[in-house]
Scaffold this motif. Structure first.
Motif, PDB file in Angstrom:
ATOM      1  N   GLU A  64     -63.283  -3.035  -7.927  1.00 12.27           N
ATOM      2  CA  GLU A  64     -64.708  -2.704  -7.936  1.00 12.27           C
ATOM      3  C   GLU A  64     -65.457  -3.556  -8.976  1.00 12.27           C
ATOM      4  O   GLU A  64     -66.542  -4.085  -8.714  1.00 12.27           O
ATOM      5  CB  GLU A  64     -64.859  -1.221  -8.276  1.00 12.27           C
ATOM      6  CG  GLU A  64     -66.036  -0.542  -7.638  1.00 12.27           C
ATOM      7  CD  GLU A  64     -66.064   0.925  -8.069  1.00 12.27           C
ATOM      8  OE1 GLU A  64     -67.098   1.361  -8.619  1.00 12.27           O
ATOM      9  OE2 GLU A  64     -65.029   1.612  -7.881  1.00 12.27           O
ATOM     10  N   ALA A  65     -64.825  -3.715 -10.159  1.00 10.43           N
ATOM     11  CA  ALA A  65     -65.441  -4.536 -11.199  1.00 10.43           C
ATOM     12  C   ALA A  65     -65.478  -6.000 -10.759  1.00 10.43           C
ATOM     13  O   ALA A  65     -66.493  -6.694 -10.950  1.00 10.43           O
ATOM     14  CB  ALA A  65     -64.660  -4.394 -12.509  1.00 10.43           C
TER      15      ALA A  65
ATOM     16  N   ARG B  77     -70.740 -10.549  -7.493  1.00  9.92           N
ATOM     17  CA  ARG B  77     -72.122 -10.430  -7.005  1.00  9.92           C
ATOM     18  C   ARG B  77     -73.083 -10.974  -8.062  1.00  9.92           C
ATOM     19  O   ARG B  77     -73.977 -11.767  -7.772  1.00  9.92           O
ATOM     20  CB  ARG B  77     -72.444  -8.962  -6.703  1.00  9.92           C
ATOM     21  CG  ARG B  77     -73.842  -8.754  -6.107  1.00  9.92           C
ATOM     22  CD  ARG B  77     -74.183  -7.272  -5.916  1.00  9.92           C
ATOM     23  NE  ARG B  77     -73.204  -6.570  -5.122  1.00  9.92           N
ATOM     24  CZ  ARG B  77     -72.454  -5.544  -5.563  1.00  9.92           C
ATOM     25  NH1 ARG B  77     -72.583  -5.094  -6.810  1.00  9.92           N
ATOM     26  NH2 ARG B  77     -71.575  -4.953  -4.786  1.00  9.92           N
ATOM     27  N   ARG B  78     -72.843 -10.577  -9.305  1.00  7.70           N
ATOM     28  CA  ARG B  78     -73.764 -10.933 -10.370  1.00  7.70           C
ATOM     29  C   ARG B  78     -73.674 -12.424 -10.750  1.00  7.70           C
ATOM     30  O   ARG B  78     -74.687 -13.097 -10.888  1.00  7.70           O
ATOM     31  CB  ARG B  78     -73.473 -10.074 -11.614  1.00  7.70           C
ATOM     32  CG  ARG B  78     -74.611 -10.122 -12.613  1.00  7.70           C
ATOM     33  CD  ARG B  78     -74.261  -9.525 -13.972  1.00  7.70           C
ATOM     34  NE  ARG B  78     -73.653  -8.184 -13.884  1.00  7.70           N
ATOM     35  CZ  ARG B  78     -73.140  -7.556 -14.941  1.00  7.70           C
ATOM     36  NH1 ARG B  78     -73.157  -8.133 -16.140  1.00  7.70           N
ATOM     37  NH2 ARG B  78     -72.594  -6.365 -14.814  1.00  7.70           N
TER      38      ARG B  78
ATOM     39  N   GLU C 228     -71.296 -11.576  -2.029  1.00 10.83           N
ATOM     40  CA  GLU C 228     -70.968 -10.180  -1.728  1.00 10.83           C
ATOM     41  C   GLU C 228     -69.553 -10.114  -1.147  1.00 10.83           C
ATOM     42  O   GLU C 228     -69.284 -10.645  -0.069  1.00 10.83           O
ATOM     43  CB  GLU C 228     -71.989  -9.635  -0.720  1.00 10.83           C
ATOM     44  CG  GLU C 228     -71.976  -8.128  -0.579  1.00 10.83           C
ATOM     45  CD  GLU C 228     -72.365  -7.417  -1.891  1.00 10.83           C
ATOM     46  OE1 GLU C 228     -71.626  -6.498  -2.284  1.00 10.83           O
ATOM     47  OE2 GLU C 228     -73.391  -7.796  -2.513  1.00 10.83           O
TER      48      GLU C 228
ATOM     49  N   ASP D  55     -63.643  -3.778 -18.466  1.00  9.91           N
ATOM     50  CA  ASP D  55     -64.184  -3.236 -17.226  1.00  9.91           C
ATOM     51  C   ASP D  55     -63.216  -3.481 -16.056  1.00  9.91           C
ATOM     52  O   ASP D  55     -63.010  -2.607 -15.205  1.00  9.91           O
ATOM     53  CB  ASP D  55     -65.553  -3.893 -16.959  1.00  9.91           C
ATOM     54  CG  ASP D  55     -66.367  -3.111 -15.949  1.00  9.91           C
ATOM     55  OD1 ASP D  55     -66.075  -1.918 -15.729  1.00  9.91           O
ATOM     56  OD2 ASP D  55     -67.294  -3.708 -15.362  1.00  9.91           O
TER      57      ASP D  55
ATOM     58  N   GLN E 117     -63.517 -12.336 -15.432  1.00 13.13           N
ATOM     59  CA  GLN E 117     -63.045 -11.251 -14.574  1.00 13.13           C
ATOM     60  C   GLN E 117     -61.789 -11.652 -13.789  1.00 13.13           C
ATOM     61  O   GLN E 117     -60.871 -10.843 -13.592  1.00 13.13           O
ATOM     62  CB  GLN E 117     -64.160 -10.754 -13.640  1.00 13.13           C
ATOM     63  CG  GLN E 117     -64.750 -11.780 -12.683  1.00 13.13           C
ATOM     64  CD  GLN E 117     -65.880 -12.600 -13.301  1.00 13.13           C
ATOM     65  OE1 GLN E 117     -65.995 -12.722 -14.524  1.00 13.13           O
ATOM     66  NE2 GLN E 117     -66.714 -13.202 -12.453  1.00 13.13           N
TER      67      GLN E 117
ATOM     68  N   ILE F 238     -65.711  -7.157  -7.776  1.00 11.85           N
ATOM     69  CA  ILE F 238     -66.752  -7.302  -6.759  1.00 11.85           C
ATOM     70  C   ILE F 238     -68.136  -7.314  -7.408  1.00 11.85           C
ATOM     71  O   ILE F 238     -68.993  -8.133  -7.054  1.00 11.85           O
ATOM     72  CB  ILE F 238     -66.609  -6.175  -5.703  1.00 11.85           C
ATOM     73  CG1 ILE F 238     -65.335  -6.432  -4.876  1.00 11.85           C
ATOM     74  CG2 ILE F 238     -67.849  -6.077  -4.811  1.00 11.85           C
ATOM     75  CD1 ILE F 238     -64.899  -5.256  -4.014  1.00 11.85           C
ATOM     76  N   ASP F 239     -68.337  -6.434  -8.397  1.00 15.77           N
ATOM     77  CA  ASP F 239     -69.620  -6.391  -9.109  1.00 15.77           C
ATOM     78  C   ASP F 239     -69.908  -7.713  -9.834  1.00 15.77           C
ATOM     79  O   ASP F 239     -71.014  -8.255  -9.748  1.00 15.77           O
ATOM     80  CB  ASP F 239     -69.634  -5.251 -10.129  1.00 15.77           C
ATOM     81  CG  ASP F 239     -69.815  -3.893  -9.463  1.00 15.77           C
ATOM     82  OD1 ASP F 239     -70.054  -3.866  -8.229  1.00 15.77           O
ATOM     83  OD2 ASP F 239     -69.709  -2.880 -10.167  1.00 15.77           O
ATOM     84  N   TYR F 240     -68.933  -8.201 -10.575  1.00 14.74           N
ATOM     85  CA  TYR F 240     -69.164  -9.439 -11.345  1.00 14.74           C
ATOM     86  C   TYR F 240     -69.371 -10.638 -10.418  1.00 14.74           C
ATOM     87  O   TYR F 240     -70.143 -11.546 -10.732  1.00 14.74           O
ATOM     88  CB  TYR F 240     -68.009  -9.708 -12.315  1.00 14.74           C
ATOM     89  CG  TYR F 240     -68.002  -8.764 -13.489  1.00 14.74           C
ATOM     90  CD1 TYR F 240     -69.057  -8.764 -14.402  1.00 14.74           C
ATOM     91  CD2 TYR F 240     -66.970  -7.861 -13.680  1.00 14.74           C
ATOM     92  CE1 TYR F 240     -69.080  -7.882 -15.469  1.00 14.74           C
ATOM     93  CE2 TYR F 240     -66.970  -6.983 -14.747  1.00 14.74           C
ATOM     94  CZ  TYR F 240     -68.033  -6.992 -15.634  1.00 14.74           C
ATOM     95  OH  TYR F 240     -68.060  -6.124 -16.691  1.00 14.74           O
TER      96      TYR F 240
ATOM     97  N   ARG G 258     -61.847  -0.565 -13.853  1.00 10.92           N
ATOM     98  CA  ARG G 258     -62.364  -0.357 -12.491  1.00 10.92           C
ATOM     99  C   ARG G 258     -61.749  -1.283 -11.450  1.00 10.92           C
ATOM    100  O   ARG G 258     -62.074  -1.205 -10.267  1.00 10.92           O
ATOM    101  CB  ARG G 258     -63.888  -0.505 -12.482  1.00 10.92           C
ATOM    102  CG  ARG G 258     -64.609   0.559 -13.330  1.00 10.92           C
ATOM    103  CD  ARG G 258     -66.085   0.604 -12.960  1.00 10.92           C
ATOM    104  NE  ARG G 258     -66.745  -0.663 -13.193  1.00 10.92           N
ATOM    105  CZ  ARG G 258     -67.514  -1.305 -12.288  1.00 10.92           C
ATOM    106  NH1 ARG G 258     -67.720  -0.763 -11.087  1.00 10.92           N
ATOM    107  NH2 ARG G 258     -68.068  -2.462 -12.581  1.00 10.92           N
TER     108      ARG G 258
END
Lengths: 430, 430
Positions: free
Chosen positions: A47-48, A54-55, A60, A40, A191, A50-52, A44
């Protein structure tokens, strides 16, 4: 209470073999998850990340805030206690001096045949340093990884460190600045490893990734190996104290517990020729455990993996030490140097009763990133060479080629590699 | 015909990135099979080795005949041609001299604080050398692995080599004796790697395993890593020739084909500032291919992975070389030394037009086991250091501990490791 072994008993060989074979690693199977995270991040990029983040870190971020700013590092430094910063500076200076002596020599000679040959060491072009977040976020480890890289001459040292809910360890940022880390990104986990290996819009890829991490980080490092270099995957830490009747049982107990407080699967072993010392150390451990803040962890480690081994003579301990190949070996005996000279396998040796291993963890100068889990049989602690590589160099003139060529042709043909032979023969009109 | 790239064209960055990203490895998924072979050798030892050798090598062995006898090595030597043995002896001597210069220095100093510190290098206690059977069974590789191990001082070098249907390459046995290999077992594959890692009744375990092998051997090495050390997993070989108008196109073509004949996934690249040279090399490759015994392999490699890259100025080639990080770099230009000094990433450099890479494969002196597939960005060729490890040494007296102790205590507490702090404080009555 740790287990007791007696080298004079007939059951000893089997008991010692069991001690050697004891698995202390808990291997979580996280490989599938790690694989998809890496894919991922490759697909990405930021973007990836930032998503991971967050999760997994409840934080953020934007492409702009991925990197820790200079102002934030200033602010972190201002938060640190002066005496801790001074201690960190002392540690950095001593680590730097020790590692400077490790810088390797280039070599270039022309031999009697007229062949010029040798090698050249160069620093890696870039290194990624993984620093764990939370409790295991040690400023001393930042120094131990970054200082040798900078001593080696690595132009770009990139650090990644997760900051769950935005929480940062200010000392970690201060240590990074002190060690000369060039850029810091607030990402962690698989990540972050993927970003260092493959690059994103914000994070440039590096040539090698070092530093400890959890099961996800370790699995990610294994998986990106080849794309980039990695250091050894660190296992749980261990100490072996070799002591005779001259040793102070309270001091030894403190050293065994310093190791044990790291991790319930850390291992502390005492080897001695003095049954009285063994008893006294055991009592001192129990006593000291009662006031140790990390008594639960240290107690579990001592109970589950601790060991006291009685030997007839101190010399009998040497083959046991070599088979255990401890990460840390303390020798607290009258003839410490003499015994140390006989040891083949140990990551590091601490000589005499005034050298507790904790000195080596922080301010001694040698690196505290050391081979664990018996790997001191075949590997070394982290050092300057881990951040450099050697290029071999060879130059023949026409005369030298005439001297060596026929042998190369013979060997090429003997291996069925006629093209190899011809590449030499064509230059000699053969 | 190889692909042509022109650095002056706008499409070049993408074309070069594609060249960099091209996967040349065929990854067979053999991990399940390898896992069960290893488990079986751990459980059944020699018996498992004998079973797998019957199945995979069509050879019936007993515990007694697992090991190659001295008489067999005598007989093998007697079968070899005198001039090939002489060539092997020349190669061994030159490899030995080159690697002797790599032996590292120990260091031990006492600093102004009174701390005695440094490190000590020791040879690994034992090494296993994997030698492939059949066609890829190269006597030169035996020398390149065993000689550095012996120069390092490894007391026991154990070789394993499969002998399908009992067929042995006599030169491989001769090379092993010449290099000082201590024992040879006629087993191969994942089962031989398992035996070296875990030991059987006949084969004692080793500390590290080196040497090339097929997909099963590579998978087995990956799997036993940790139990023992391993060298890098070798990928397909590559050469990059950097040449200007002073170079001889026939010689360069011969070098490109010498690389290409190894393997259909080998890679040969020419980078030049001279379009005329590029054309002439291309024609010479086609011409030489017509009489090359391994034309099928070399032709496939050149067609599928070969490349000719045109650059405006030779200096423009340096960043391309660093990104490709070739295993072998030949520089055949007027200012070869000057260009070489600017290169950061290469496994080995061959200077001038009289240094074909094949000289380095056999008799130059430097090791021919080199980092492939862009790993020269972060790793080095095989050398003496791969068969040694470094133990750090630290000794404080009471005065030195008083000087360093407070900083260690401060850092221990800052990391939440009170046990570390106490192991120092207890010695200082703090």
């Amino acid at each position: 209470m740790a287990q007791r072994l007696d080298a004079r008993e007939t059951s000893f060989p089997q008991a010692f073999a069991d001690l050697l074979a004891a698995k202390r690693e808990i291997s979580e199977d996280v490989d599938q998850a790690v694989r998809s995270i890496i894919d991922d991040v490759i697909a990405r990029g930021d973007e990836a990340l930032i998503d991971y983040t967050r999760r997994f870190d409840a934080l953020e971020l934007t492409a702009e805030s991925l990197r820790v700013s200079d102002a934030e590092i200033d602010a972190a430094e201002a938060q640190c206690q002066r005496d801790t910063l001074d201690a960190l500076a002392l540690a950095k200076d001593r680590i730097e001096v020790y590692h400077r002596a490790q810088r390797p020599q280039d070599s270039m000679t022309t031999d009697s045949v007229g062949v010029t040959l040798g090698w050249r060491w160069t620093a890696l072009e870039s290194v990624g340093l993984y620093v764990p977040g939370g409790l295991a976020s040690y400023p001393s480890s930042v120094l131990m990884n970054a200082v040798p890289a900078k001593v080696a001459g690595v132009p770009r040292v990139t650090m990644v460190v997760p900051t769950p809910r935005g929480e940062t360890n200010p000392l970690v940022l201060a240590a990074a600045r002190l060690a000369g880390v060039d850029e810091i990104f607030r990402v962690g986990g698989a990540q972050a490893v993927a970003a260092l290996a493959y690059g994103t819009a914000s994070i440039r890829p590096v040539a090698k990734i070092t530093g400890p991490g959890n099961a996800y980080v370790a699995a990610a490092k294994r998986r990106v190996f080849g794309q980039v270099g990695i250091d050894m995957i660190a296992g749980p830490s261990e100490v072996l104290v070799l002591a005779d009747s001259s040793a102070n049982p309270d001091w030894i107990a403190a050293d065994l517990l310093a190791q044990a407080e790291h991790d319930p699967v850390a291992q502390s072993i005492l080897v001695t020729d003095d049954a009285g010392l063994a008893d006294a150390v055991e009592k001192a451990v129990e006593r000291q455990l009662q006031t140790l803040p990390k008594a639960e962890i240290a107690g579990a480690s001592w109970r589950d993996y601790g060991a006291i081994i009685l030997v007839e003579r101190l010399e009998d301990a040497i083959p046991l030490v070599d088979r255990l190949a401890p990460e840390h070996l303390e020798i607290e005996t009258d003839n410490a140097e003499e015994l140390a000279a006989k040891v083949r396998n140990a990551g590091s040796i601490f000589l005499g009763s005034h050298t507790p291993e904790a000195i080596g963890d922080y301010v001694g100068g040698p690196n505290h990133v050391l081979p664990t889990a018996r790997s001191a049989r075949f590997s070394s602690g982290l050092g300057v060479l881990d951040f450099m590589k050697r290029t071999s160099i060879l130059k023949c003139d026409a005369k030298a080629l005439r001297a060596l060529g026929p042998a190369a042709i013979a060997l090429g043909r003997s291996e069925g590699l006629e093209g190899h032979a011809r590449s030499v023969a064509i230059r000699l009109n053969l």
